[in-house]
Structures are given as structure tokens and as C-alpha cells.
Scaffold this motif. Structure first.
Motif, PDB file in Angstrom:
ATOM      1  N   UNK A 194       0.819  -1.215   0.000  1.00  3.64           N
ATOM      2  CA  UNK A 194       0.000   0.000   0.000  1.00  3.64           C
ATOM      3  C   UNK A 194       0.852   1.264   0.000  1.00  3.64           C
ATOM      4  N   UNK A 195       2.078   1.165   0.513  1.00  2.00           N
ATOM      5  CA  UNK A 195       2.966   2.319   0.459  1.00  2.00           C
ATOM      6  C   UNK A 195       3.569   2.502  -0.925  1.00  2.00           C
ATOM      7  N   UNK A 196       3.131   1.679  -1.862  1.00  3.89           N
ATOM      8  CA  UNK A 196       3.606   1.749  -3.252  1.00  3.89           C
ATOM      9  C   UNK A 196       5.118   1.581  -3.328  1.00  3.89           C
ATOM     10  N   UNK A 197       5.597   0.639  -2.492  1.00  2.00           N
ATOM     11  CA  UNK A 197       7.033   0.410  -2.455  1.00  2.00           C
ATOM     12  C   UNK A 197       7.344  -1.083  -2.528  1.00  2.00           C
ATOM     13  N   UNK A 198       6.730  -1.804  -3.481  1.00  2.71           N
ATOM     14  CA  UNK A 198       7.032  -3.240  -3.566  1.00  2.71           C
ATOM     15  C   UNK A 198       8.466  -3.513  -3.991  1.00  2.71           C
ATOM     16  N   UNK A 199       9.079  -2.572  -4.717  1.00  6.17           N
ATOM     17  CA  UNK A 199      10.457  -2.790  -5.159  1.00  6.17           C
ATOM     18  C   UNK A 199      11.404  -2.898  -3.974  1.00  6.17           C
ATOM     19  N   UNK A 200      11.133  -2.118  -2.921  1.00  4.33           N
ATOM     20  CA  UNK A 200      11.996  -2.201  -1.734  1.00  4.33           C
ATOM     21  C   UNK A 200      11.909  -3.577  -1.094  1.00  4.33           C
ATOM     22  N   UNK A 201      10.703  -4.144  -1.062  1.00 10.02           N
ATOM     23  CA  UNK A 201      10.534  -5.480  -0.490  1.00 10.02           C
ATOM     24  C   UNK A 201      11.256  -6.524  -1.338  1.00 10.02           C
ATOM     25  N   UNK A 202      11.132  -6.399  -2.644  1.00 10.62           N
ATOM     26  CA  UNK A 202      11.800  -7.354  -3.533  1.00 10.62           C
ATOM     27  C   UNK A 202      13.314  -7.254  -3.380  1.00 10.62           C
ATOM     28  N   UNK A 203      13.835  -6.036  -3.335  1.00 13.67           N
ATOM     29  CA  UNK A 203      15.286  -5.850  -3.186  1.00 13.67           C
ATOM     30  C   UNK A 203      15.775  -6.378  -1.841  1.00 13.67           C
TER      31      UNK A 203
END
Length: 430
Positions: free
Chosen positions: A62-71
Motif C-alpha cells: 500500500x505504500x507503493x514500495x514493492x520494489x523495496x521489499x523485492x530488493x
């Protein structure tokens, strides 16, 4: 356009507010609800932990930060702990080829992997800077759980039969609170609340002593011993403890051998605990090759069911690990234990002694008690890992910074009164 951009990323962004709410709700389930709810039901922790982990993961999306989770997940998997864990999982999956109970083994394997993956992703999804309002929930949850344990024990001693907890739940809750109590005390120390941290630890220890079972007493005592050793030099203590506990996992079969040799000495009488440990060596001699490869995941459960392993033989997670996955699985686990304690020793002076004490308590229960082989313990360790990492990420900006003091004497600009008053000559402006 500027107004729209501000709304998309500013504090009034609905998605960001919803993400914060999901994070707090998920963390509240772990920190407040789980320690107390474990007293009420044997399986509630198995239901609550996956729900809380999913909420924490959704907060990142929801924070529009899925890339951070993937990284973060990629970097963690490519590290030494990640590579070792993947090797252990691969070996466990490969052991399904020769396990005597493939159906039960596959179900147990995928259930375990599901909990581990959810916990792993939840840890990686935690914000880099955890808010204090969330971390205060940890101390509340541990204190509430300890008070409920003491109250329940008091009602039981007073003869109130209508106020009783289900069987086995007080012991499980006590062990879980004994581990979480160290993380809660670490947060209080970060906030410079040393007296409250001491009171909380005394409350947890009282709950462990007054519990209906003794399974939490020794892990709690070991935790206090490790805390005392690591208080002044946590990083060095972390390295020593890492080597010690990893060695215990790696040489676990040597302990039954020593017990067996001691039983052969004339005139030596072993206690019940050592005598039952010696029975493991007889099982090893039945199939020495399995000491290297293991008998396959969930083989110990099938052996007990068929009567191949006597009921008197003690069972712990470490002994079951050696029986199922052999030397290769045990060495991978020992290396993970080594990395965990070494990393905990580097958490800083505020957190490291408490983190090492919590890990030592958890490992002592894993090494000594049969309850660690059950599903609830894996979920409990997931809660402990998420809470401990959250506390470690709450160390930022916990003390108000001091104002900078210049070496030279501070000079003020002269006022109009100073410029015309001969009794108060003005200082020259630098």
C-alpha cells in the motif's frame, strides 16, 4: 500539479495512512494479542501469526514500495544466512525421496516453509525506522501476558475452578513471554527506562517460576546468565555464544555416545535423563549411514508411530533434526545458529545483550524440550524474530540531540541601548 503531487506523497495520502494502519494492526496482533491469546487456545497462535505477517506485507504494497521489499528479500537470500537456509530447505526437499512417510512429510514440509516464508517476508517488509508508538505495544503485551499468567496461577491456588486455562497453554505462553520479554526490555532500555525494564524482567521471571510446568524455568535462567555475561561486551559475547551453541548442534550425537559409555562403567548409575539419552546411540547403531544422510523428513514421527523408537526416548528439535536430515542438515542448522548469535551481538549496546539473552532462551528450549518440535513453536519464533528486528530498527533518534556548543565565546549583536549606554559598551560584531 504541485498540489496533486503533494497529496500523492504527503502525510494526507490515504494509501500511506492505510499502510500505517495495517502495519500497526499487524504488529499489535503479534505484540499484544498473541502472548495473551496463547493462554486461551492451543492453536490460536497458528492462526494469528500468518494473519499478522500478511498485514505487515500488505502495508508495504500500500505504500507503493514493492520494489523495496523485492530488493530486501533478494539481498537477504544472497547473504550467507540466506544461502545456507536455501541449502537446508533444498536438502529437506530432497529427503522426501527416501522418507518412510512421503505424504505426511510433504504436508509438514510445505506447512513449515509457508510459515518461514511469511515470517521472512514480514521481517523484510518492516520499515527501516520503526515508530515508538508501535514498539510500546511490545512492553504492554509482555506485561499483560505475564500478569495474566500470575493471576491464573493465583486463581488456581485459591481454588477458583471456574477460572482455568486449557491444558498445555500456560506452559507455551510462559516460554513465549520469556523470549519476548527480552525484546520488550531492550526497547525500554533504548528509551532509557531502566527501572521499568528491570521490573518487567522480574515479572517475566516470576511468571516462569510460578507456571504449572517447569519447561520455561531453565530457558529463562539461561537467558539471565547470558545477559549478565553479554552486558559489558556484547559483540565478543556474541561470537563466543555463536561458536558454543553452533557446536552443540554439530556434536549432538556425541552426547548420547558419552552417556552410553558412562553406562558401561561398572558401579556408575545414570539418572533417568542420561539413561534415556543413551538410548539414542542404540538407534544410531541400527543404521550408521543415516547419521550422514538422515532418514528423511518426518521419519521420526513415523518411527514413533510404528514403535521403532521407544516412547521413553527423549525427543527435541535437535535430535529430530539429526534423525531426519542427518549430518548435512545439522551442519547447515549449526551455521545458521552461529550467524544468528553473531549478528545479535552486533545490534549495539542497547539491544545486543537482550537479543543474545532472548536467543539463548529460545535455543535452550529448542535443545531441551519436546514442545519445540510442534508447530506452535515455529510460529512463536516467527513472532520473536519480527518483534526483535522491529526493536532493533527503533534505535534511531531515541535521545534528543544536544545543542552544539562553539569553542569560541558566543557574541550577540549590540542593541540600540548598548550603543548609546556608556555603562554597557557594545561588543564588536565579528
Amino acid at each position: 500539479m504541485a498540489f496533486e503531487s503533494h497529496n500523492a506523497t504527503g502525510p494526507d495520502d490515504p494509501a500511506k495512512a492505510a499502510a500505517g494502519m495495517l502495519l500497526r494492526f499487524g504488529f499489535a496482533i503479534l505484540a499484544i494479542v498473541t502472548p495473551s491469546a496463547t493462554l486461551l487456545s492451543r492453536w490460536v497462535i497458528v492462526v494469528l501469526v500468518p494473519i499478522a505477517a500478511v498485514l505487515i506485507i500488505l502495508a508495504v504494497l500500500l505504500r507503493r514500495d514493492p520494489a523495496r521489499l523485492v530488493d530486501a528479500c533478494r539481498d537477504a537470500l544472497l547473504s550467507w544466512p540466506g544461502v545456507t537456509a536455501m541449502l537446508l530447505v533444498s536438502w529437506a526437499l530432497f529427503s522426501l525421496l527416501w522418507t518412510p512417510a512421503p505424504g505426511e512429510a510433504a504436508a509438514r514440509f510445505f506447512k513449515t516453509i509457508g510459515v518461514v516464508l511469511l515470517g521472512f517476508m514480514a521481517v523484510q517488509a518492516l520499515p527501516k525506522k520503526m515508530r515508538a508508538t508501535n514498539l510500546h505495544l511490545v512492553t504492554i503485551g509482555v506485561a499483560l501476558g505475564a500478569v495474566l499468567l500470575l493471576a491464573g496461577r493465583g486463581f488456581e491456588l485459591a481454588g477458583f475452578a471456574s477460572i482455568q486455562f486449557p491444558a498445555a497453554t500456560p506452559g507455551r505462553a510462559t516460554v513465549l513471554i520469556a523470549c519476548l520479554g527480552w525484546a520488550a526490555a531492550a526497547w525500554l532500555m533504548i528509551k532509557n527506562r531502566r527501572l521499568l525494564a528491570a521490573i518487567l524482567l522480574v515479572l517475566v521471571f516470576a511468571a516462569a517460576l510460578s507456571g504449572p510446568t517447569s519447561e520455561a524455568i531453565l530457558p529463562t535462567g539461561i537467558g539471565f546468565l547470558v545477559f549478565a555475561l553479554a552486558w559489558a561486551v556484547p559483540e565478543r559475547a556474541g561470537r563466543i555464544l555463536a561458536a558454543f551453541f553452533a557446536l552443540l548442534v554439530a556434536i549432538a550425537p556425541v552426547l548420547p555416545l558419552l552417556a552410553k559409555l558412562a553406562s558401561l562403567i561398572p558401579g556408575v548409575t545414570l539418572g533417568d535423563a542420561l539413561a534415556t539419552r543413551a538410548l539414542w546411540w542404540d538407534l544410531i547403531l541400527q543404521d550408521p549411514l543415516s547419521l550422514l544422510t538422515g532418514r528423511g523428513i518426518e521419519a521420526i514421527g513415523k518411527a514413533r508411530q510404528d514403535g521403532l523408537v521407544p516412547a521413553t526416548v527423549p525427543s527435541t528439535l535437535i535430535s529430530d533434526l539429526w534423525f531426519d536430515l542427518g549430518l548435512l542438515g545439522a551442519l547447515a542448522t549449526a551455521f545458521l545458529v552461529f550467524l544468528a548469535f553473531r549478528a545479535a551481538g552486533r545490534f549495539g549496546l542497547e539491544v545486543a545483550p537482550f537479543a543474545l539473552a532472548g536467543l539463548a532462551s529460545a535455543f535452550a528450549f529448542t535443545f531441551l524440550e519436546r514442545g519445540a518440535t510442534q508447530t506452535w513453536w515455529l510460529n512463536g519464533m516467527t513472532v520473536f524474530a519480527i518483534v526483535l528486528m522491529s526493536v532493533e530498527r527503533g534505535r534511531y533518534r531515541t535521545v534528543r540531540p544536544r545543542a552544539a556548543i562553539e569553542n569560541t565565546r558566543t557574541r550577540r549583536e549590540p542593541s540600540m541601548r548598548d550603543r548609546h549606554d556608556p555603562m554597557h559598551p557594545a561588543e564588536p560584531i565579528p
